[in-house]
Scaffold this motif. Structure first.
Motif, PDB file in Angstrom:
ATOM      1  N   ILE A 138       0.814  -1.231   0.000  1.00 58.87           N
ATOM      2  CA  ILE A 138       0.000   0.000   0.000  1.00 58.87           C
ATOM      3  C   ILE A 138       0.847   1.281   0.000  1.00 58.87           C
ATOM      4  CG2 ILE A 138      -1.918  -1.132   1.246  1.00 58.87           C
ATOM      5  CD1 ILE A 138      -0.868   1.166   3.405  1.00 58.87           C
ATOM      6  N   LEU A 139       2.162   1.143   0.181  1.00 60.94           N
ATOM      7  CA  LEU A 139       2.979   2.356   0.275  1.00 60.94           C
ATOM      8  C   LEU A 139       3.094   3.039  -1.086  1.00 60.94           C
ATOM      9  CD1 LEU A 139       5.809   1.261   2.756  1.00 60.94           C
ATOM     10  CD2 LEU A 139       3.657   2.453   3.229  1.00 60.94           C
ATOM     11  N   GLU A 140       2.950   4.357  -1.068  1.00 61.47           N
ATOM     12  CA  GLU A 140       3.007   5.106  -2.330  1.00 61.47           C
ATOM     13  C   GLU A 140       4.446   5.206  -2.820  1.00 61.47           C
ATOM     14  OE1 GLU A 140       0.096   8.331  -3.112  1.00 61.47           O
ATOM     15  OE2 GLU A 140       0.366   8.642  -0.962  1.00 61.47           O
ATOM     16  N   SER A 141       4.597   5.315  -4.144  1.00 59.56           N
ATOM     17  CA  SER A 141       5.966   5.360  -4.672  1.00 59.56           C
ATOM     18  C   SER A 141       6.514   6.792  -4.694  1.00 59.56           C
ATOM     19  CB  SER A 141       6.024   4.744  -6.065  1.00 59.56           C
ATOM     20  OG  SER A 141       5.063   5.367  -6.875  1.00 59.56           O
ATOM     21  N   ASP A 142       5.628   7.770  -4.851  1.00 60.48           N
ATOM     22  CA  ASP A 142       6.116   9.145  -4.905  1.00 60.48           C
ATOM     23  C   ASP A 142       5.468   9.960  -3.788  1.00 60.48           C
ATOM     24  OD1 ASP A 142       7.389  11.376  -5.734  1.00 60.48           O
ATOM     25  OD2 ASP A 142       6.059  11.769  -7.446  1.00 60.48           O
ATOM     26  N   VAL A 143       6.250  10.232  -2.741  1.00 58.95           N
ATOM     27  CA  VAL A 143       5.679  10.888  -1.557  1.00 58.95           C
ATOM     28  C   VAL A 143       6.330  12.256  -1.363  1.00 58.95           C
ATOM     29  CG1 VAL A 143       5.441  10.710   0.958  1.00 58.95           C
ATOM     30  CG2 VAL A 143       5.156   8.682  -0.466  1.00 58.95           C
ATOM     31  N   SER A 144       5.500  13.261  -1.072  1.00 56.05           N
ATOM     32  CA  SER A 144       6.025  14.625  -0.941  1.00 56.05           C
ATOM     33  C   SER A 144       6.856  14.780   0.339  1.00 56.05           C
ATOM     34  CB  SER A 144       4.848  15.603  -0.993  1.00 56.05           C
ATOM     35  OG  SER A 144       4.850  16.436   0.122  1.00 56.05           O
ATOM     36  N   ALA A 145       7.758  15.752   0.309  1.00 58.42           N
ATOM     37  CA  ALA A 145       8.691  15.967   1.426  1.00 58.42           C
ATOM     38  C   ALA A 145       7.980  16.243   2.739  1.00 58.42           C
ATOM     39  CB  ALA A 145       9.613  17.130   1.072  1.00 58.42           C
ATOM     40  N   LYS A 146       6.789  16.836   2.668  1.00 61.85           N
ATOM     41  CA  LYS A 146       6.136  17.257   3.920  1.00 61.85           C
ATOM     42  C   LYS A 146       5.797  16.093   4.850  1.00 61.85           C
ATOM     43  CE  LYS A 146       1.504  17.744   2.056  1.00 61.85           C
ATOM     44  NZ  LYS A 146       0.929  18.576   1.062  1.00 61.85           N
ATOM     45  N   PHE A 147       5.724  14.872   4.308  1.00 57.91           N
ATOM     46  CA  PHE A 147       5.405  13.729   5.174  1.00 57.91           C
ATOM     47  C   PHE A 147       6.637  13.195   5.924  1.00 57.91           C
ATOM     48  CE2 PHE A 147       2.014  13.770   1.980  1.00 57.91           C
ATOM     49  CZ  PHE A 147       0.919  13.863   2.837  1.00 57.91           C
ATOM     50  N   GLY A 155      -2.009   8.536  16.516  1.00 62.69           N
ATOM     51  CA  GLY A 155      -2.324   7.592  15.454  1.00 62.69           C
ATOM     52  C   GLY A 155      -1.232   7.580  14.402  1.00 62.69           C
ATOM     53  N   LYS A 156      -0.733   8.758  14.090  1.00 57.93           N
ATOM     54  CA  LYS A 156       0.285   8.851  13.046  1.00 57.93           C
ATOM     55  C   LYS A 156       1.631   8.334  13.527  1.00 57.93           C
ATOM     56  CE  LYS A 156      -1.465  12.929  10.920  1.00 57.93           C
ATOM     57  NZ  LYS A 156      -1.208  14.327  11.099  1.00 57.93           N
ATOM     58  N   GLU A 157       1.975   8.668  14.772  1.00 54.37           N
ATOM     59  CA  GLU A 157       3.313   8.311  15.247  1.00 54.37           C
ATOM     60  C   GLU A 157       3.463   6.829  15.570  1.00 54.37           C
ATOM     61  OE1 GLU A 157       3.725  11.326  18.183  1.00 54.37           O
ATOM     62  OE2 GLU A 157       3.781  12.835  16.590  1.00 54.37           O
ATOM     63  N   ARG A 158       2.371   6.166  15.737  1.00 54.27           N
ATOM     64  CA  ARG A 158       2.465   4.713  15.927  1.00 54.27           C
ATOM     65  C   ARG A 158       2.393   3.995  14.577  1.00 54.27           C
ATOM     66  NH1 ARG A 158       2.710   2.310  20.265  1.00 54.27           N
ATOM     67  NH2 ARG A 158       1.370   0.535  19.802  1.00 54.27           N
ATOM     68  N   ASN A 159       2.445   4.789  13.531  1.00 58.26           N
ATOM     69  CA  ASN A 159       2.387   4.240  12.176  1.00 58.26           C
ATOM     70  C   ASN A 159       3.387   4.915  11.253  1.00 58.26           C
ATOM     71  OD1 ASN A 159       0.476   2.083  11.720  1.00 58.26           O
ATOM     72  ND2 ASN A 159      -1.078   3.501  12.491  1.00 58.26           N
ATOM     73  N   MET A 187       2.599   8.165   7.389  1.00 58.09           N
ATOM     74  CA  MET A 187       1.919   7.684   6.193  1.00 58.09           C
ATOM     75  C   MET A 187       1.162   8.842   5.549  1.00 58.09           C
ATOM     76  SD  MET A 187       0.361   4.015   6.885  1.00 58.09           S
ATOM     77  CE  MET A 187       1.222   2.784   7.734  1.00 58.09           C
ATOM     78  N   THR A 188       0.717   8.634   4.350  1.00 62.25           N
ATOM     79  CA  THR A 188      -0.055   9.673   3.652  1.00 62.25           C
ATOM     80  C   THR A 188      -1.550   9.361   3.815  1.00 62.25           C
ATOM     81  OG1 THR A 188      -0.161   8.416   1.605  1.00 62.25           O
ATOM     82  CG2 THR A 188       1.760   9.847   1.910  1.00 62.25           C
ATOM     83  N   PRO A 189      -2.424  10.356   3.594  1.00 63.73           N
ATOM     84  CA  PRO A 189      -3.863  10.074   3.650  1.00 63.73           C
ATOM     85  C   PRO A 189      -4.249   8.953   2.678  1.00 63.73           C
ATOM     86  CG  PRO A 189      -3.497  12.434   3.591  1.00 63.73           C
ATOM     87  CD  PRO A 189      -2.150  11.793   3.380  1.00 63.73           C
ATOM     88  N   THR A 190      -3.619   8.915   1.511  1.00 62.62           N
ATOM     89  CA  THR A 190      -3.949   7.857   0.542  1.00 62.62           C
ATOM     90  C   THR A 190      -3.637   6.475   1.124  1.00 62.62           C
ATOM     91  OG1 THR A 190      -3.523   9.335  -1.284  1.00 62.62           O
ATOM     92  CG2 THR A 190      -3.421   6.984  -1.779  1.00 62.62           C
ATOM     93  N   PHE A 243      -7.055  12.567   7.359  1.00 56.56           N
ATOM     94  CA  PHE A 243      -6.578  11.604   8.368  1.00 56.56           C
ATOM     95  C   PHE A 243      -7.698  11.332   9.377  1.00 56.56           C
ATOM     96  CE2 PHE A 243      -2.089  13.105   7.402  1.00 56.56           C
ATOM     97  CZ  PHE A 243      -1.628  11.877   6.968  1.00 56.56           C
ATOM     98  N   LYS A 244      -8.333  12.396   9.842  1.00 55.89           N
ATOM     99  CA  LYS A 244      -9.385  12.252  10.862  1.00 55.89           C
ATOM    100  C   LYS A 244     -10.532  11.386  10.326  1.00 55.89           C
ATOM    101  CE  LYS A 244     -12.666  14.847  13.615  1.00 55.89           C
ATOM    102  NZ  LYS A 244     -13.332  16.110  13.835  1.00 55.89           N
ATOM    103  N   GLN A 245     -10.945  11.667   9.107  1.00 57.49           N
ATOM    104  CA  GLN A 245     -12.109  10.952   8.563  1.00 57.49           C
ATOM    105  C   GLN A 245     -11.808   9.467   8.337  1.00 57.49           C
ATOM    106  OE1 GLN A 245     -13.493  13.299   5.209  1.00 57.49           O
ATOM    107  NE2 GLN A 245     -13.853  15.074   6.495  1.00 57.49           N
ATOM    108  N   PHE A 246     -10.618   9.164   7.850  1.00 56.39           N
ATOM    109  CA  PHE A 246     -10.270   7.747   7.669  1.00 56.39           C
ATOM    110  C   PHE A 246     -10.087   7.059   9.024  1.00 56.39           C
ATOM    111  CE2 PHE A 246      -8.344   8.568   3.227  1.00 56.39           C
ATOM    112  CZ  PHE A 246      -9.461   8.059   2.595  1.00 56.39           C
TER     113      PHE A 246
END
Ligand SMILES: C[S@@+](CC[C@H](N)C(=O)[O-])C[C@H]1O[C@@H](n2cnc3c(N)ncnc32)[C@H](O)[C@@H]1O
Length: 471
Positions: free
Chosen positions: A211-220, A269-273, A304-307, A341-344
């Motif tokens: 599921i990991l995206e191949s092109d991820v922006s620097a902000k993540f 949620g994000k930091e444990r992932n 991770m990204t929202p996608t 992120f919140k909605q997912f």
């Protein structure tokens, strides 16, 4: 079957049912503005309704539907609620608002989803209250509950199912409750399995790497400074004997990585992932990118990204794909990443829900195939109407002689749904004295068949099928 989608968020539960086939949504309720925007964007329906709102409850009483869906928020509530029968003390507690909707509209099937902790919350009392309310007050059979004489027995763990066993790489244990109305299914309930599905039938993604995206922006990618803070925090926690702190879910050496539960509560949620992503990380390591205060970390660690979160819940790459492999999932334009992120995180894993919906369908088919002609007729009656019929039957049983039950039937036939009327009208229409009219209305009020305000009465629900049940 027609369903209503309460506390619907962005509609993960609804989508799971739609994918199972044979379910159609007729009403939705959600109070979060942004979730409503996404819901409208995905399904075209305005979900902006509050389950606490009496006017909305009235609309539901006039809505012909079969299945109630709700992924309600987990809140503390006291025992008092049960004893007082969903009265004022419980006002505002979402479960009791839903229980009241069930009481007034008698859906054939109820489907509830919640956090795993619901079974342990308040030493297990919260869950006990919910099961008792469904089984005893509302007359539903909850899948997984056994009856030992008058005692309800159940294994709490049998209500917990984990997303990772349903074809998605996310460790997400959640509570699922499926309940069937005894008033509709009666003795046929003994024909269905008393256990929720444990596993999915589809493998959607084998593990996190898919599921990991191949092109991820620097902000993540995290700044070196922030990553250091997390590392120091974790080291301190470890020294104190705690296992908390950030987690890199695809650490090297992990052959089949899966994500931890994604949560609506942003940070934790994000930091444990966190993920290790050298492919993109190499591009940005050591670079200064605003608004970060220090350079990007050189360990290739990112959130991770929202996608990716969307894939972990089966929204992206599964739930909205058409037969040509085109994915129709998208957010409304301008939805912020924070909201995504919140909605997912708040939502559900669509394939788990789909499996539960297939199970419900199978159970309903098993039960209805042996229905008698009379049961078939009764099955067609909308829940809110059936509530009145059952009340009338009960009333007839207890009071038939002295309360002129046939007058009540006449009244039910002559006055329409949700129309206000005065006692004078009853006296005139039924050709009885005003005193008799008041007496009938008072008794109907006692049975909750009628509401009364400022000298005006209102029948709770009236339908033409009532006649058939009055012989
Ligand atoms: C755990 S989320 C459920 C998400 C949903 N199952 C999904 O797939 O997105 C609970 C939702 O209940 C909503 N909610 C809370 N109070 C409500 C109310 N009074 N009426 C309607 N929705 C409410 C919240 O805004 C939140 O989106």
């Amino acid at each position: 079957m027609r369903m209503i989608d309460l506390c619907c968020g962005i509609g993960g539960i609804r989508r799971g049912f739609e994918l199972a086939g044979g379910f159609k949504n007729v009403m939705s309720a959600e109070v979060d503005k942004y979730a409503c925007e996404t819901y409208k964007h995905l399904f075209g329906d305005d979900a902006n309704n509050d389950v606490k709102d009496d006017a909305f409850k009235k609309v539901l009483r006039q809505t012909d539907y079969d299945v109630l869906l709700a992924g309600f928020p987990c809140q503390a509530f006291s025992r008092i609620g049960l004893l007082k029968g969903f009265q004022d003390t419980t006002k505002g507690t979402i479960f009791f608002e839903i229980a009241q909707i069930i009481q007034q509209t008698m859906p054939k099937v109820v489907f509830l989803e919640n956090v795993e902790n619901l079974v342990r919350h308040d030493k297990g009392r919260t869950f006990e209250i919910i099961i008792n309310a469904l089984e005893k007050e509302l007359n539903y059979h909850v899948v997984g509950v056994n009856h030992d004489n008058d005692e309800l027995t159940y294994e709490k763990s049998s209500f917990i199912r984990n997303t990772k066993n349903f074809g998605l790489p996310q460790n997400r244990p959640r509570v699922y409750i499926i309940a069937f109305s005894r008033d509709y299914y009666g003795e046929h309930l003994k024909d269905i399995p008393n256990e929720l599905p444990k596993k999915g039938t589809k493998q959607i993604y084998r593990d996190l790497t898919e599921i990991l995206e191949s092109d991820v922006s620097a902000k993540f990618f995290m700044s070196a400074g922030y990553l250091r803070t997390l590392e120091n925090h974790k080291a301190r926690q470890k020294a104190n004997g705690n296992g908390f702190g950030y987690r890199i879910v695809n650490e090297r050496g992990n052959k089949k990585p899966i994500a931890n539960t994604i949560l609506a509560t942003g940070g934790s949620g994000k930091e444990r992932n966190l993920v290790y992503d050298p492919q993109n990380g190499l591009k940005y390591a050591g670079r200064m990118i605003a608004p970060k205060k220090t350079v990007i970390n050189n360990k290739f660690i990112r959130t991770m990204t929202p996608t990716e979160w969307g894939k972990l819940q089966g929204f992206i790459g599964y739930g909205f794909m058409d037969e040509n492999g085109i994915d129709h999932f998208s957010f409304p334009e301008k939805m912020s990443n924070q909201q995504k992120f919140k909605q997912f995180g708040n939502s559900v894993s669509i394939p788990v829900i789909e499996e539960m919906a297939v199970f419900i369908k199978q159970c309903v088919n098993l039960m209805t195939k042996d229905f008698s002609e009379k049961e078939k007729e009764q099955y067609k009656i909308p829940g809110a109407q059936k509530v009145i019929i059952l009340k009338a039957q009960e009333w007839k049983k207890n009071n038939a002689k002295n309360l002129k039950i046939e007058k009540y039937y006449d009244l039910v036939k002559t006055v329409g749904v949700a129309q206000e009327f005065a006692a004078e009208k009853v006296s005139k229409q039924l050709n009885i004295s005003l005193v008799s009219a008041y007496k009938i209305l008072k008794n109907m009020e006692k049975m909750n068949c009628i509401s009364h305000e400022h000298g005006k009465y209102e029948l709770e629900y009236v339908g033409e099928k009532l006649d058939a049940f009055m012989q």
